[in-house]
Design a protein around this motif. Structure first.
Motif, PDB file in Angstrom:
ATOM      1  N   ARG A  16       0.853  -1.242  -0.028  1.00  0.00           N
ATOM      2  CA  ARG A  16       0.171  -0.093  -0.106  1.00  0.00           C
ATOM      3  C   ARG A  16       0.672   1.409   0.145  1.00  0.00           C
ATOM      4  O   ARG A  16       0.426   2.245  -0.526  1.00  0.00           O
ATOM      5  N   SER A  20       2.443   5.694  -2.436  1.00  0.00           N
ATOM      6  CA  SER A  20       2.549   7.039  -1.834  1.00  0.00           C
ATOM      7  C   SER A  20       3.541   7.789  -2.245  1.00  0.00           C
ATOM      8  O   SER A  20       3.940   8.941  -1.839  1.00  0.00           O
ATOM      9  N   THR A 242      -5.043  13.297   3.014  1.00  0.00           N
ATOM     10  CA  THR A 242      -6.653  13.150   2.577  1.00  0.00           C
ATOM     11  C   THR A 242      -7.074  11.692   2.568  1.00  0.00           C
ATOM     12  O   THR A 242      -8.315  11.531   2.723  1.00  0.00           O
ATOM     13  N   ALA A 243      -6.194  10.908   2.430  1.00  0.00           N
ATOM     14  CA  ALA A 243      -6.642   9.360   2.605  1.00  0.00           C
ATOM     15  C   ALA A 243      -6.697   8.851   3.768  1.00  0.00           C
ATOM     16  O   ALA A 243      -7.093   7.691   4.162  1.00  0.00           O
ATOM     17  N   ARG A 245      -4.140   8.674   5.889  1.00  0.00           N
ATOM     18  CA  ARG A 245      -2.822   7.964   6.357  1.00  0.00           C
ATOM     19  C   ARG A 245      -2.056   8.911   7.301  1.00  0.00           C
ATOM     20  O   ARG A 245      -2.166  10.294   7.247  1.00  0.00           O
ATOM     21  N   ASP A 258      -1.330   3.485   7.403  1.00  0.00           N
ATOM     22  CA  ASP A 258      -2.612   3.162   6.784  1.00  0.00           C
ATOM     23  C   ASP A 258      -3.776   3.707   7.876  1.00  0.00           C
ATOM     24  O   ASP A 258      -3.286   3.641   9.119  1.00  0.00           O
ATOM     25  N   ALA A 301       0.664  12.432  -2.242  1.00  0.00           N
ATOM     26  CA  ALA A 301      -0.029  12.619  -1.015  1.00  0.00           C
ATOM     27  C   ALA A 301      -0.611  14.044  -0.853  1.00  0.00           C
ATOM     28  O   ALA A 301       0.365  14.910  -1.058  1.00  0.00           O
TER      29      ALA A 301
END
Length: 307
Positions: A16, A20, A242-243, A245, A258, A301
């Motif tokens: 994941r 990034s 914004t995700a 993280r 995460d 990101a």
């Protein structure tokens, strides 16, 4: 500006994390010459970054248009954490004066908080401004423990807490009183959760070295438990993208988590990292304050709402 740096770069621990960053992105050292750098804050309108050099009692300014670093304010009252409010004003935690201040557009300084229930604060450390204008800050005792980052003094408040203040009313409210040494803090993208790091291990054997998570319920918080525990030194300042993280400063660089709390990767930095923030015209560049140096690296990101 320096070229590639030995010992710096991306370390993938979970696939994941590969989403990034761009494979050829490298860590850059933008400036060195501080003693303990902290509190990076990005000012988009002027394309510059402010950051604190606490023991040297100054706030520095990095100009993103030409790479020049200069002194923004000296003395700075041993400024530590900085952020930007919705009106584009600088909000600063000051160790020596044991207060949180706001620098107005005309350069004058307004005191936001310096006492709780009539007693002087310890030494405000890090700060974040919510979209409603309220200011949330941590108040450990590092700035009054010695003369190195402030003035040695006795605590007037028992314990070290997290506070919320409303500049409109001046009211200061304790929202977390269960931490040893509250430090960095940041909101989730929708501001329904607040993350706070606890660096109590600096003063307690086997003390806390983690980030805790709280649900924001109006003007108060509800404990949700430990989000992540640091495996290299201590977590200090951090930011949320914004995700969802979490990008956290640690002893060997930046640890990226995460939203489910999994450590998915690291950005290795050859100095202990104190704090970081997103900046640049597209807000996709991490500016990193380490022990003596300012670093930067481009990532895939962007920051959550808070600066």
């Amino acid at each position: 500006m320096f070229g590639d740096i030995e010992g710096a770069g991306f370390e993938v621990l979970d696939e994941r994390f590969e989403r990034s960053f761009v494979g050829h992105a490298t860590v850059e050292r933008l400036w060195t010459g501080g003693r303990w750098l902290e509190g990076p804050a990005w000012f988009a309108a002027g394309r510059y970054l402010l950051f604190s050099d606490i023991p040297n009692d100054r706030i520095m300014r990095y100009d993103d248009t030409n790479g020049v670093v200069s002194i923004f304010r000296a003395p700075s009252d041993n400024a530590n954490g900085n952020t930007v409010d919705p009106q584009g004003r600088l909000v600063t935690c000051e160790h020596r004066t044991r207060r949180v201040t706001r620098t107005e557009h005309d350069g004058s300084i307004t005191v936001i908080a310096d006492r709780f229930e009539g007693k002087r604060l310890n030494s405000p450390n890090d700060v974040v401004v919510r979209s409603d204008g309220t200011i949330w800050f941590s108040d450990p005792s590092y700035g009054i423990a010695t003369d190195y980052e402030g003035d040695r003094a006795e605590q007037e408040i028992e314990g070290c807490h997290v506070y919320r203040t409303d500049p409109a009313t001046g009211e200061v409210v304790c929202v977390v009183a269960t931490m040893a040494k509250p430090n960095g803090l940041a909101f989730s993208p929708d501001e329904t959760m607040l993350y706070v790091s606890d660096t109590g291990a600096t003063h307690e054997k086997d003390g806390p070295r983690h980030i805790r998570k709280f649900a924001v319920e109006g003007s108060s918080l509800r404990e949700l438990g430990v989000f992540a525990t640091c495996t290299a030194g201590l977590f200090d300042g951090f930011r949320v993208d914004t995700a969802g993280r979490v990008w956290a400063a640690a002893g060997d660089g930046i640890h990226c988590f995460d939203p489910d709390g999994t450590l998915i990767g690291k950005i290795r930095i050859p100095e202990t990292v104190a704090n970081l923030t997103f900046g640049g015209p597209k807000r996709n560049r991490l500016f990193i304050t380490a022990r003596q140096s300012l670093y930067a690296v481009f990532v895939v990101a962007n920051p959550a709402a808070q600066p």
